[in-house]
Motif scaffolding. Structure first.
Motif, PDB file in Angstrom:
ATOM      1  N   ARG A  41       0.862  -1.186   0.000  1.00 31.31           N
ATOM      2  CA  ARG A  41       0.000   0.000   0.000  1.00 31.31           C
ATOM      3  C   ARG A  41       0.898   1.235   0.000  1.00 31.31           C
ATOM      4  O   ARG A  41       1.837   1.325   0.781  1.00 31.31           O
ATOM      5  CB  ARG A  41      -0.886   0.003   1.245  1.00 31.31           C
ATOM      6  CG  ARG A  41      -1.915   1.130   1.211  1.00 31.31           C
ATOM      7  CD  ARG A  41      -2.704   1.203   2.480  1.00 31.31           C
ATOM      8  NE  ARG A  41      -1.833   1.830   3.470  1.00 31.31           N
ATOM      9  CZ  ARG A  41      -1.937   1.678   4.766  1.00 31.31           C
ATOM     10  NH1 ARG A  41      -2.832   0.895   5.282  1.00 31.31           N
ATOM     11  NH2 ARG A  41      -1.116   2.283   5.582  1.00 31.31           N
ATOM     12  N   ARG A  42       0.605   2.166  -0.915  1.00 27.50           N
ATOM     13  CA  ARG A  42       1.379   3.407  -1.000  1.00 27.50           C
ATOM     14  C   ARG A  42       0.447   4.588  -0.778  1.00 27.50           C
ATOM     15  O   ARG A  42      -0.662   4.607  -1.295  1.00 27.50           O
ATOM     16  CB  ARG A  42       2.053   3.512  -2.359  1.00 27.50           C
ATOM     17  CG  ARG A  42       3.165   2.529  -2.531  1.00 27.50           C
ATOM     18  CD  ARG A  42       3.848   2.688  -3.875  1.00 27.50           C
ATOM     19  NE  ARG A  42       4.951   1.763  -4.007  1.00 27.50           N
ATOM     20  CZ  ARG A  42       4.849   0.528  -4.487  1.00 27.50           C
ATOM     21  NH1 ARG A  42       3.679   0.082  -4.898  1.00 27.50           N
ATOM     22  NH2 ARG A  42       5.898  -0.255  -4.561  1.00 27.50           N
ATOM     23  N   GLU A  43       0.947   5.573  -0.045  1.00 29.26           N
ATOM     24  CA  GLU A  43       0.152   6.762   0.254  1.00 29.26           C
ATOM     25  C   GLU A  43       1.101   7.952   0.318  1.00 29.26           C
ATOM     26  O   GLU A  43       2.188   7.855   0.887  1.00 29.26           O
ATOM     27  CB  GLU A  43      -0.549   6.562   1.591  1.00 29.26           C
ATOM     28  CG  GLU A  43      -1.446   7.679   2.005  1.00 29.26           C
ATOM     29  CD  GLU A  43      -2.157   7.363   3.312  1.00 29.26           C
ATOM     30  OE1 GLU A  43      -3.313   7.783   3.441  1.00 29.26           O
ATOM     31  OE2 GLU A  43      -1.571   6.722   4.190  1.00 29.26           O
ATOM     32  N   VAL A  44       0.691   9.074  -0.276  1.00 34.56           N
ATOM     33  CA  VAL A  44       1.490  10.299  -0.227  1.00 34.56           C
ATOM     34  C   VAL A  44       0.904  11.194   0.856  1.00 34.56           C
ATOM     35  O   VAL A  44      -0.278  11.536   0.822  1.00 34.56           O
ATOM     36  CB  VAL A  44       1.512  11.021  -1.587  1.00 34.56           C
ATOM     37  CG1 VAL A  44       2.330  12.304  -1.499  1.00 34.56           C
ATOM     38  CG2 VAL A  44       2.081  10.104  -2.667  1.00 34.56           C
ATOM     39  N   ILE A  45       1.745  11.562   1.820  1.00 38.59           N
ATOM     40  CA  ILE A  45       1.324  12.386   2.953  1.00 38.59           C
ATOM     41  C   ILE A  45       2.082  13.707   2.910  1.00 38.59           C
ATOM     42  O   ILE A  45       3.311  13.728   2.800  1.00 38.59           O
ATOM     43  CB  ILE A  45       1.629  11.679   4.299  1.00 38.59           C
ATOM     44  CG1 ILE A  45       0.924  10.326   4.367  1.00 38.59           C
ATOM     45  CG2 ILE A  45       1.242  12.569   5.483  1.00 38.59           C
ATOM     46  CD1 ILE A  45      -0.582  10.408   4.404  1.00 38.59           C
ATOM     47  N   GLY A  46       1.353  14.805   2.998  1.00 42.14           N
ATOM     48  CA  GLY A  46       1.945  16.134   3.066  1.00 42.14           C
ATOM     49  C   GLY A  46       2.065  16.568   4.510  1.00 42.14           C
ATOM     50  O   GLY A  46       1.247  16.205   5.351  1.00 42.14           O
ATOM     51  N   VAL A  47       3.103  17.368   4.790  1.00 39.26           N
ATOM     52  CA  VAL A  47       3.349  17.878   6.139  1.00 39.26           C
ATOM     53  C   VAL A  47       3.711  19.346   6.016  1.00 39.26           C
ATOM     54  O   VAL A  47       4.593  19.713   5.232  1.00 39.26           O
ATOM     55  CB  VAL A  47       4.507  17.111   6.820  1.00 39.26           C
ATOM     56  CG1 VAL A  47       4.780  17.666   8.206  1.00 39.26           C
ATOM     57  CG2 VAL A  47       4.211  15.627   6.878  1.00 39.26           C
ATOM     58  N   CYS A  48       3.039  20.193   6.793  1.00 37.41           N
ATOM     59  CA  CYS A  48       3.315  21.632   6.773  1.00 37.41           C
ATOM     60  C   CYS A  48       4.708  21.892   7.329  1.00 37.41           C
ATOM     61  O   CYS A  48       5.115  21.292   8.323  1.00 37.41           O
ATOM     62  CB  CYS A  48       2.276  22.383   7.598  1.00 37.41           C
ATOM     63  SG  CYS A  48       2.518  24.174   7.544  1.00 37.41           S
ATOM     64  N   ASP A  49       5.457  22.800   6.669  1.00 44.59           N
ATOM     65  CA  ASP A  49       6.799  23.153   7.134  1.00 44.59           C
ATOM     66  C   ASP A  49       6.775  24.229   8.217  1.00 44.59           C
ATOM     67  O   ASP A  49       7.824  24.631   8.700  1.00 44.59           O
ATOM     68  CB  ASP A  49       7.662  23.623   5.963  1.00 44.59           C
ATOM     69  CG  ASP A  49       8.141  22.463   5.104  1.00 44.59           C
ATOM     70  OD1 ASP A  49       8.139  21.317   5.590  1.00 44.59           O
ATOM     71  OD2 ASP A  49       8.519  22.710   3.948  1.00 44.59           O
ATOM     72  N   SER A  50       5.599  24.706   8.590  1.00 41.06           N
ATOM     73  CA  SER A  50       5.494  25.668   9.690  1.00 41.06           C
ATOM     74  C   SER A  50       4.942  24.934  10.911  1.00 41.06           C
ATOM     75  O   SER A  50       4.521  23.790  10.817  1.00 41.06           O
ATOM     76  CB  SER A  50       4.578  26.839   9.308  1.00 41.06           C
ATOM     77  OG  SER A  50       3.221  26.494   9.502  1.00 41.06           O
TER      78      SER A  50
END
Length: 68
Positions: A41-50
């Motif tokens: 299973r592959r998932e792209v997760i974004g994370v805020c840099d602030s």
């Protein structure tokens, strides 16, 4: 019965140019791959840099073409 996780990796997507939907600050993205019970299973997760603390699923928006 719970799933047996064989391998879990996280790889930063270096050409990701998204923004945090909460505060608009630039975000980084990670490709999370989990191999469990013979399935991948592959998932792209974004994370805020602030420090706003946002993270969540994102679509990859890169500025370079893949497969060159």
């Amino acid at each position: 019965m719970s799933a047996s996780v064989g391998r879990r990796t996280a790889t930063e997507i270096l050409d990701y140019f998204g923004k945090c939907p909460r505060c608009g600050y630039p975000a980084t993205a990670w490709l999370h791959t989990v191999v469990a019970d013979g399935r991948t299973r592959r998932e792209v997760i974004g994370v805020c840099d602030s420090p706003c603390g946002w993270s969540g699923p994102v679509r990859v928006t890169s500025m370079t073409k893949q497969g060159r």
